[in-house]
Write a protein that holds these residues in place. Sequence first.
Motif, PDB file in Angstrom:
ATOM      1  N   SER A  34      36.503  70.341  27.807  1.00 22.11           N
ATOM      2  CA  SER A  34      35.253  70.099  27.085  1.00 22.11           C
ATOM      3  C   SER A  34      35.493  69.365  25.776  1.00 22.11           C
ATOM      4  O   SER A  34      34.578  68.790  25.203  1.00 22.11           O
ATOM      5  CB  SER A  34      34.544  71.428  26.807  1.00 22.11           C
ATOM      6  N   ASP A  35      36.768  69.390  25.288  1.00 16.27           N
ATOM      7  CA  ASP A  35      37.079  68.694  24.041  1.00 16.27           C
ATOM      8  C   ASP A  35      37.186  67.192  24.241  1.00 16.27           C
ATOM      9  O   ASP A  35      37.180  66.427  23.285  1.00 16.27           O
ATOM     10  CB  ASP A  35      38.419  69.176  23.472  1.00 16.27           C
ATOM     11  N   LEU A  36      37.341  66.751  25.488  1.00 12.30           N
ATOM     12  CA  LEU A  36      37.658  65.363  25.761  1.00 12.30           C
ATOM     13  C   LEU A  36      36.363  64.551  25.760  1.00 12.30           C
ATOM     14  O   LEU A  36      35.465  64.773  26.560  1.00 12.30           O
ATOM     15  CB  LEU A  36      38.384  65.262  27.097  1.00 12.30           C
ATOM     16  N   SER A  37      36.294  63.611  24.861  1.00 14.77           N
ATOM     17  CA  SER A  37      35.038  62.916  24.627  1.00 14.77           C
ATOM     18  C   SER A  37      35.003  61.559  25.310  1.00 14.77           C
ATOM     19  O   SER A  37      36.022  60.978  25.649  1.00 14.77           O
ATOM     20  CB  SER A  37      34.847  62.708  23.119  1.00 14.77           C
ATOM     21  N   VAL A  38      33.796  61.060  25.478  1.00  9.91           N
ATOM     22  CA  VAL A  38      33.629  59.736  26.061  1.00  9.91           C
ATOM     23  C   VAL A  38      34.189  58.699  25.109  1.00  9.91           C
ATOM     24  O   VAL A  38      33.873  58.670  23.922  1.00  9.91           O
ATOM     25  CB  VAL A  38      32.136  59.461  26.337  1.00  9.91           C
ATOM     26  N   ALA A  39      35.037  57.798  25.625  1.00 10.60           N
ATOM     27  CA  ALA A  39      35.711  56.850  24.761  1.00 10.60           C
ATOM     28  C   ALA A  39      35.314  55.412  25.030  1.00 10.60           C
ATOM     29  O   ALA A  39      35.343  54.579  24.137  1.00 10.60           O
ATOM     30  CB  ALA A  39      37.229  56.994  24.910  1.00 10.60           C
ATOM     31  N   VAL A  40      34.972  55.078  26.279  1.00 13.29           N
ATOM     32  CA  VAL A  40      34.700  53.688  26.633  1.00 13.29           C
ATOM     33  C   VAL A  40      33.552  53.625  27.623  1.00 13.29           C
ATOM     34  O   VAL A  40      33.213  54.598  28.270  1.00 13.29           O
ATOM     35  CB  VAL A  40      35.949  53.035  27.262  1.00 13.29           C
ATOM     36  N   PRO A  41      32.950  52.447  27.766  1.00 13.43           N
ATOM     37  CA  PRO A  41      31.857  52.299  28.722  1.00 13.43           C
ATOM     38  C   PRO A  41      32.338  52.504  30.149  1.00 13.43           C
ATOM     39  O   PRO A  41      33.498  52.317  30.471  1.00 13.43           O
ATOM     40  CB  PRO A  41      31.400  50.848  28.497  1.00 13.43           C
ATOM     41  N   SER A  63      50.684  49.687  38.437  1.00 17.65           N
ATOM     42  CA  SER A  63      51.306  48.613  39.210  1.00 17.65           C
ATOM     43  C   SER A  63      51.602  49.122  40.611  1.00 17.65           C
ATOM     44  O   SER A  63      51.888  50.303  40.808  1.00 17.65           O
ATOM     45  CB  SER A  63      52.596  48.113  38.542  1.00 17.65           C
ATOM     46  N   SER A  64      51.532  48.210  41.594  1.00 18.20           N
ATOM     47  CA  SER A  64      51.739  48.607  42.983  1.00 18.20           C
ATOM     48  C   SER A  64      52.344  47.465  43.779  1.00 18.20           C
ATOM     49  O   SER A  64      52.561  46.360  43.254  1.00 18.20           O
ATOM     50  CB  SER A  64      50.402  49.019  43.620  1.00 18.20           C
ATOM     51  N   ASP A  65      52.592  47.723  45.072  1.00 14.89           N
ATOM     52  CA  ASP A  65      53.191  46.693  45.910  1.00 14.89           C
ATOM     53  C   ASP A  65      52.187  45.623  46.326  1.00 14.89           C
ATOM     54  O   ASP A  65      52.545  44.686  47.047  1.00 14.89           O
ATOM     55  CB  ASP A  65      53.844  47.321  47.152  1.00 14.89           C
ATOM     56  N   LYS A  66      50.960  45.721  45.869  1.00 17.51           N
ATOM     57  CA  LYS A  66      49.970  44.695  46.157  1.00 17.51           C
ATOM     58  C   LYS A  66      50.085  43.508  45.207  1.00 17.51           C
ATOM     59  O   LYS A  66      49.354  42.519  45.340  1.00 17.51           O
ATOM     60  CB  LYS A  66      48.548  45.278  46.095  1.00 17.51           C
ATOM     61  N   GLY A  67      50.975  43.617  44.223  1.00 17.03           N
ATOM     62  CA  GLY A  67      51.223  42.490  43.336  1.00 17.03           C
ATOM     63  C   GLY A  67      50.219  42.331  42.215  1.00 17.03           C
ATOM     64  O   GLY A  67      50.223  41.306  41.528  1.00 17.03           O
ATOM     65  N   THR A  68      49.356  43.321  42.002  1.00 16.84           N
ATOM     66  CA  THR A  68      48.368  43.249  40.923  1.00 16.84           C
ATOM     67  C   THR A  68      48.568  44.418  39.965  1.00 16.84           C
ATOM     68  O   THR A  68      48.695  45.555  40.408  1.00 16.84           O
ATOM     69  CB  THR A  68      46.932  43.281  41.473  1.00 16.84           C
ATOM     70  N   VAL A  69      48.602  44.118  38.681  1.00 18.35           N
ATOM     71  CA  VAL A  69      48.602  45.163  37.658  1.00 18.35           C
ATOM     72  C   VAL A  69      47.168  45.371  37.215  1.00 18.35           C
ATOM     73  O   VAL A  69      46.470  44.414  36.863  1.00 18.35           O
ATOM     74  CB  VAL A  69      49.493  44.765  36.460  1.00 18.35           C
ATOM     75  N   HIS A  70      46.714  46.608  37.267  1.00 20.37           N
ATOM     76  CA  HIS A  70      45.333  46.952  36.880  1.00 20.37           C
ATOM     77  C   HIS A  70      45.344  47.716  35.559  1.00 20.37           C
ATOM     78  O   HIS A  70      46.236  48.532  35.315  1.00 20.37           O
ATOM     79  CB  HIS A  70      44.686  47.843  37.939  1.00 20.37           C
ATOM     80  N   VAL A  71      44.337  47.481  34.740  1.00 20.41           N
ATOM     81  CA  VAL A  71      44.105  48.270  33.527  1.00 20.41           C
ATOM     82  C   VAL A  71      42.735  48.924  33.655  1.00 20.41           C
ATOM     83  O   VAL A  71      41.721  48.245  33.877  1.00 20.41           O
ATOM     84  CB  VAL A  71      44.161  47.400  32.257  1.00 20.41           C
ATOM     85  N   PHE A  72      42.708  50.248  33.552  1.00 21.21           N
ATOM     86  CA  PHE A  72      41.477  51.022  33.658  1.00 21.21           C
ATOM     87  C   PHE A  72      41.093  51.572  32.289  1.00 21.21           C
ATOM     88  O   PHE A  72      41.957  51.931  31.492  1.00 21.21           O
ATOM     89  CB  PHE A  72      41.656  52.202  34.619  1.00 21.21           C
ATOM     90  N   SER A  73      39.793  51.652  32.041  1.00 25.59           N
ATOM     91  CA  SER A  73      39.316  52.299  30.825  1.00 25.59           C
ATOM     92  C   SER A  73      39.150  53.781  31.114  1.00 25.59           C
ATOM     93  O   SER A  73      38.642  54.176  32.175  1.00 25.59           O
ATOM     94  CB  SER A  73      37.987  51.696  30.368  1.00 25.59           C
ATOM     95  N   LEU A  74      39.606  54.619  30.195  1.00 25.31           N
ATOM     96  CA  LEU A  74      39.524  56.058  30.358  1.00 25.31           C
ATOM     97  C   LEU A  74      38.344  56.608  29.573  1.00 25.31           C
ATOM     98  O   LEU A  74      38.097  56.204  28.432  1.00 25.31           O
ATOM     99  CB  LEU A  74      40.822  56.725  29.903  1.00 25.31           C
ATOM    100  N   LYS A  75      37.648  57.552  30.166  1.00 17.67           N
ATOM    101  CA  LYS A  75      36.508  58.171  29.508  1.00 17.67           C
ATOM    102  C   LYS A  75      36.915  59.379  28.685  1.00 17.67           C
ATOM    103  O   LYS A  75      36.069  60.042  28.098  1.00 17.67           O
ATOM    104  CB  LYS A  75      35.483  58.610  30.558  1.00 17.67           C
ATOM    105  N   VAL A  76      38.193  59.682  28.686  1.00  9.87           N
ATOM    106  CA  VAL A  76      38.667  60.865  27.976  1.00  9.87           C
ATOM    107  C   VAL A  76      39.549  60.438  26.826  1.00  9.87           C
ATOM    108  O   VAL A  76      40.184  59.395  26.847  1.00  9.87           O
ATOM    109  CB  VAL A  76      39.447  61.794  28.919  1.00  9.87           C
TER     110      VAL A  76
END
Length: 459
Positions: free
Chosen positions: A370-377, A343-356
Amino acid sequence: MAALSACSPSFPFTEPNPNSSNSNPNSNILSSPQHENSISSPEPQILNQSSPSSMQQTSTDSEEHNQDNDENDVVDPANFNPPPSIQIPNPNPNNPDDNLSPKDSSIPSLLHLSFNQDHGCFAAGTDCGFRIYNCDPFREIFRRDFDHGGGIGVVEMLFRCNILALVGGGPEPQYPLNKVMIWDDHQSRCIGELSFRSEVRAVRLRRDRIIVVLEQKIFVYNLADLKLLHQIETIANPKGLCAVSQVSGSLVLVCPGLQKGQVRVEHYASKRTKFIMAHDSRIACFALTQDGRLLATASTKGTLVRIFNTFDGTLLQEVRRGTDRAEIYSLAFSSTTQWLAVSSDKGTVHVFSLKVNAGSPAIDKSHSSSDLSVAVPSTSSSLSFIKGVLPKYFNSEWSVAQFRLSEASQYIVAFGHQKNTVVILGMDGSFYRCQFDPVSGGEMTQLEFYNFLRPEGTF
């Protein structure tokens, strides 16, 4: 109110079981005033407590609050434990926002908002006391309004138990700004305090630790006897930035370093300190996963968010909020570490997909990036195939889902207990529950809205 008596630091202490819904350890908490220049010998002191008659108490849903069930852990005076909580600056008094803004003396002014450790509850500090709310279902659990002054600038919950950490705030603070008051809501009084020579910026709690953040110093205490364990010097930290892990037996603490853009990671189990140069600009916000393995950071520029492995400092992923500068108010990982909300002062809440994926909660040498695997597109720009030709902007990873809010207020965000939902709290008293589509993304769907300062304001 009776004064507290100093007693042996070895008094019985039973840590609540985080997996138990009926934790009720019995022990006594000591009050131990501390000062920066004399903190190395934190001997317990006898304190005279103020009379409980100086405050007014109002409870809502008190039956639920006082039950020993999976929603409310009952803890006697010596059991603490923290959440990733976030303190937001006071709202703009000239806020031209709509009817959510306080407009009469019956509506208090918000000074502080923070989620508890599992994001199932949130606390609000006001100019006349504090209030505790449940997130799902939304309801006010209880409130404490003081007769005179009563401003509370920091409220830190310990999961859902009766112990809270309070710091005064506002034009008429209930307590000095340089003191942390340990409040036991079953006794409706303070049972101890920690004193400092400068204002307290933030407090973090764990089941075994209490962390106090000052402008340029952080103190770590044992929660059972308030014994000082560690002190850390930081760069100027007016926001009180600090995060701690919640997994039992694996304490990880993150705070600003001594240089601009640097974060310091303390791994107490392995007695290791890691410094990460996260940004060129000053650190504005960061968040830690519950197990302490992943760290998300944002700078005062506010365009990029970076995710690091806390053990070796490896940069695992970088996502882009936008192209113009913004003040980041909050960052939050989902419990599965599949998603990150901003969340930020721009008034938009963003949701990001994590690859880890954080994987095992243990943090040791057997776990690395190296243990952290691909989780999402991937959500990279469609022009990423010409990486190296066009500016880095075109290869950025953008948010999967968004929710638009008024820019006139400040918001913090956390993931809800319902699947693919986020909870948004505003300094204007707004409570939103939204749902995002993990596949198609786009604009989130608003499921609920409440004005928690005006319970009748429900849509």
